[in-house]
Design a protein around this motif. Sequence first.
Motif, PDB file in Angstrom:
ATOM      1  N   PRO A   1       0.821  -1.224   0.000  1.00 40.24           N
ATOM      2  CA  PRO A   1       0.000   0.000   0.000  1.00 40.24           C
ATOM      3  C   PRO A   1       0.853   1.273   0.000  1.00 40.24           C
ATOM      4  CG  PRO A   1      -0.888  -1.584   1.560  1.00 40.24           C
ATOM      5  CD  PRO A   1       0.439  -2.133   1.094  1.00 40.24           C
ATOM      6  N   ALA A   2       1.996   1.248   0.676  1.00 36.79           N
ATOM      7  CA  ALA A   2       2.871   2.432   0.717  1.00 36.79           C
ATOM      8  C   ALA A   2       3.405   2.765  -0.673  1.00 36.79           C
ATOM      9  CB  ALA A   2       4.021   2.210   1.691  1.00 36.79           C
ATOM     10  N   GLN A   3       3.723   1.757  -1.450  1.00 37.08           N
ATOM     11  CA  GLN A   3       4.194   1.972  -2.814  1.00 37.08           C
ATOM     12  C   GLN A   3       3.089   2.617  -3.651  1.00 37.08           C
ATOM     13  OE1 GLN A   3       4.789  -1.574  -5.198  1.00 37.08           O
ATOM     14  NE2 GLN A   3       6.461  -0.605  -6.364  1.00 37.08           N
ATOM     15  N   LYS A   4       1.867   2.140  -3.521  1.00 36.90           N
ATOM     16  CA  LYS A   4       0.731   2.694  -4.265  1.00 36.90           C
ATOM     17  C   LYS A   4       0.466   4.134  -3.845  1.00 36.90           C
ATOM     18  CE  LYS A   4      -4.077   2.049  -5.447  1.00 36.90           C
ATOM     19  NZ  LYS A   4      -5.322   1.364  -5.232  1.00 36.90           N
ATOM     20  N   THR A   5       0.480   4.397  -2.548  1.00 37.61           N
ATOM     21  CA  THR A   5       0.244   5.749  -2.040  1.00 37.61           C
ATOM     22  C   THR A   5       1.287   6.720  -2.583  1.00 37.61           C
ATOM     23  OG1 THR A   5      -0.796   4.899  -0.038  1.00 37.61           O
ATOM     24  CG2 THR A   5       0.092   7.147   0.061  1.00 37.61           C
ATOM     25  N   CYS A   6       2.535   6.294  -2.595  1.00 38.03           N
ATOM     26  CA  CYS A   6       3.615   7.149  -3.098  1.00 38.03           C
ATOM     27  C   CYS A   6       3.432   7.423  -4.584  1.00 38.03           C
ATOM     28  CB  CYS A   6       4.967   6.501  -2.826  1.00 38.03           C
ATOM     29  SG  CYS A   6       6.361   7.504  -3.377  1.00 38.03           S
ATOM     30  N   TYR A   7       3.110   6.398  -5.355  1.00 34.80           N
ATOM     31  CA  TYR A   7       2.889   6.569  -6.790  1.00 34.80           C
ATOM     32  C   TYR A   7       1.774   7.582  -7.044  1.00 34.80           C
ATOM     33  CZ  TYR A   7       1.690   5.591 -11.627  1.00 34.80           C
ATOM     34  OH  TYR A   7       1.408   5.727 -12.962  1.00 34.80           O
ATOM     35  N   GLU A   8       0.672   7.418  -6.336  1.00 31.36           N
ATOM     36  CA  GLU A   8      -0.462   8.332  -6.525  1.00 31.36           C
ATOM     37  C   GLU A   8      -0.110   9.762  -6.114  1.00 31.36           C
ATOM     38  OE1 GLU A   8      -3.449   6.192  -4.349  1.00 31.36           O
ATOM     39  OE2 GLU A   8      -3.923   4.910  -6.078  1.00 31.36           O
ATOM     40  N   LYS A   9       0.808   9.893  -5.161  1.00 29.41           N
ATOM     41  CA  LYS A   9       1.247  11.212  -4.710  1.00 29.41           C
ATOM     42  C   LYS A   9       2.133  11.892  -5.753  1.00 29.41           C
ATOM     43  CE  LYS A   9       4.523  12.771  -1.190  1.00 29.41           C
ATOM     44  NZ  LYS A   9       5.159  12.369   0.072  1.00 29.41           N
ATOM     45  N   ILE A  10       3.048  11.138  -6.378  1.00 32.11           N
ATOM     46  CA  ILE A  10       3.985  11.794  -7.294  1.00 32.11           C
ATOM     47  C   ILE A  10       3.506  11.828  -8.745  1.00 32.11           C
ATOM     48  CG2 ILE A  10       5.923  11.234  -5.781  1.00 32.11           C
ATOM     49  CD1 ILE A  10       6.959   9.421  -8.080  1.00 32.11           C
ATOM     50  N   LEU A  11       2.479  11.047  -9.094  1.00 31.54           N
ATOM     51  CA  LEU A  11       1.967  11.057 -10.464  1.00 31.54           C
ATOM     52  C   LEU A  11       1.614  12.465 -10.942  1.00 31.54           C
ATOM     53  CD1 LEU A  11       0.946   9.653 -13.055  1.00 31.54           C
ATOM     54  CD2 LEU A  11      -1.200   9.208 -11.845  1.00 31.54           C
ATOM     55  N   PRO A  12       0.786  13.220 -10.230  1.00 29.79           N
ATOM     56  CA  PRO A  12       0.485  14.575 -10.715  1.00 29.79           C
ATOM     57  C   PRO A  12       1.699  15.505 -10.657  1.00 29.79           C
ATOM     58  CG  PRO A  12      -0.564  14.192  -8.580  1.00 29.79           C
ATOM     59  CD  PRO A  12       0.030  12.885  -9.026  1.00 29.79           C
TER      60      PRO A  12
ATOM     61  N   THR B   1      12.293   7.091 -13.204  1.00 21.93           N
ATOM     62  CA  THR B   1      11.962   7.251 -11.796  1.00 21.93           C
ATOM     63  C   THR B   1      10.981   6.141 -11.433  1.00 21.93           C
ATOM     64  OG1 THR B   1      12.291   9.636 -11.913  1.00 21.93           O
ATOM     65  CG2 THR B   1      10.976   8.805 -10.062  1.00 21.93           C
ATOM     66  N   ALA B   2      11.384   5.295 -10.520  1.00 23.35           N
ATOM     67  CA  ALA B   2      10.559   4.158 -10.102  1.00 23.35           C
ATOM     68  C   ALA B   2      10.280   4.247  -8.612  1.00 23.35           C
ATOM     69  CB  ALA B   2      11.259   2.841 -10.423  1.00 23.35           C
ATOM     70  N   ILE B   3       9.139   3.711  -8.222  1.00 19.19           N
ATOM     71  CA  ILE B   3       8.770   3.659  -6.809  1.00 19.19           C
ATOM     72  C   ILE B   3       8.869   2.208  -6.370  1.00 19.19           C
ATOM     73  CG2 ILE B   3       6.976   4.059  -5.092  1.00 19.19           C
ATOM     74  CD1 ILE B   3       6.843   5.925  -8.324  1.00 19.19           C
ATOM     75  N   TYR B   4       9.719   1.968  -5.377  1.00 19.84           N
ATOM     76  CA  TYR B   4       9.946   0.620  -4.860  1.00 19.84           C
ATOM     77  C   TYR B   4       9.431   0.528  -3.430  1.00 19.84           C
ATOM     78  CZ  TYR B   4      13.232   0.155  -8.733  1.00 19.84           C
ATOM     79  OH  TYR B   4      13.806   0.115  -9.985  1.00 19.84           O
ATOM     80  N   PRO B   5       8.912  -0.639  -3.035  1.00 16.32           N
ATOM     81  CA  PRO B   5       8.555  -0.816  -1.628  1.00 16.32           C
ATOM     82  C   PRO B   5       9.827  -0.855  -0.781  1.00 16.32           C
ATOM     83  CG  PRO B   5       8.179  -2.848  -2.867  1.00 16.32           C
ATOM     84  CD  PRO B   5       8.629  -1.810  -3.848  1.00 16.32           C
ATOM     85  N   PHE B   6       9.715  -0.359   0.427  1.00 16.60           N
ATOM     86  CA  PHE B   6      10.826  -0.388   1.386  1.00 16.60           C
ATOM     87  C   PHE B   6      10.212  -0.811   2.709  1.00 16.60           C
ATOM     88  CE2 PHE B   6      13.934   1.862   4.193  1.00 16.60           C
ATOM     89  CZ  PHE B   6      15.061   1.178   3.793  1.00 16.60           C
TER      90      PHE B   6
END
Length: 160
Positions: free
Chosen positions: A6-17, A47-52
């Motif tokens: 879920p953190a990866q998805k939240t981050c993606y949705e945050k930086i997409l716009p 630029t990629a979003i990875y889970p951590f």
Amino acid sequence: MRFDTPAQKTCYEKILPLMREMFGDFAGQRQEIPEFGVLVGSAFAQTAIYPFGEDESVISTRAYVVTGADLTADLMHFLLRENDRMTFGAFGIDEEGDIFFEHSILGSTCDPEELRSSVSSVVLIADEYDDLIVEKWGGQRAIDRVRNGGEAAQSPLSKA
């Protein structure tokens, strides 16, 4: 699109716009994985979003600077000395001997200015150094590989 946490998805949705706003026509996104591409000059950064862990994500921007360079001790020394001068990111060499430049930031605390600085630094440094490295040590810039239909037309970050 597939997300591992879920953190990866939240981050993606945050930086997409933010990516669209900051880089406009220079930024594209992949449909199947949380990754964006930014083209500036002869450099292409991803630029990629990875889970951590379960509750965090990492925003990693990587640009393949040169492929097929003559990896001499002189070139390695040059890259290490340049790393010492860098404010954001560092040069590296992948398993295939390709030279890249990369910088990563935490997703949960990322603000627009930090994202802009991270992505811009990577793509601008790659654009600056690719010609210099090719001139002295040979190889191809990332954009040349894409134009020639090489592996860079796919996602170099997928190799990581």
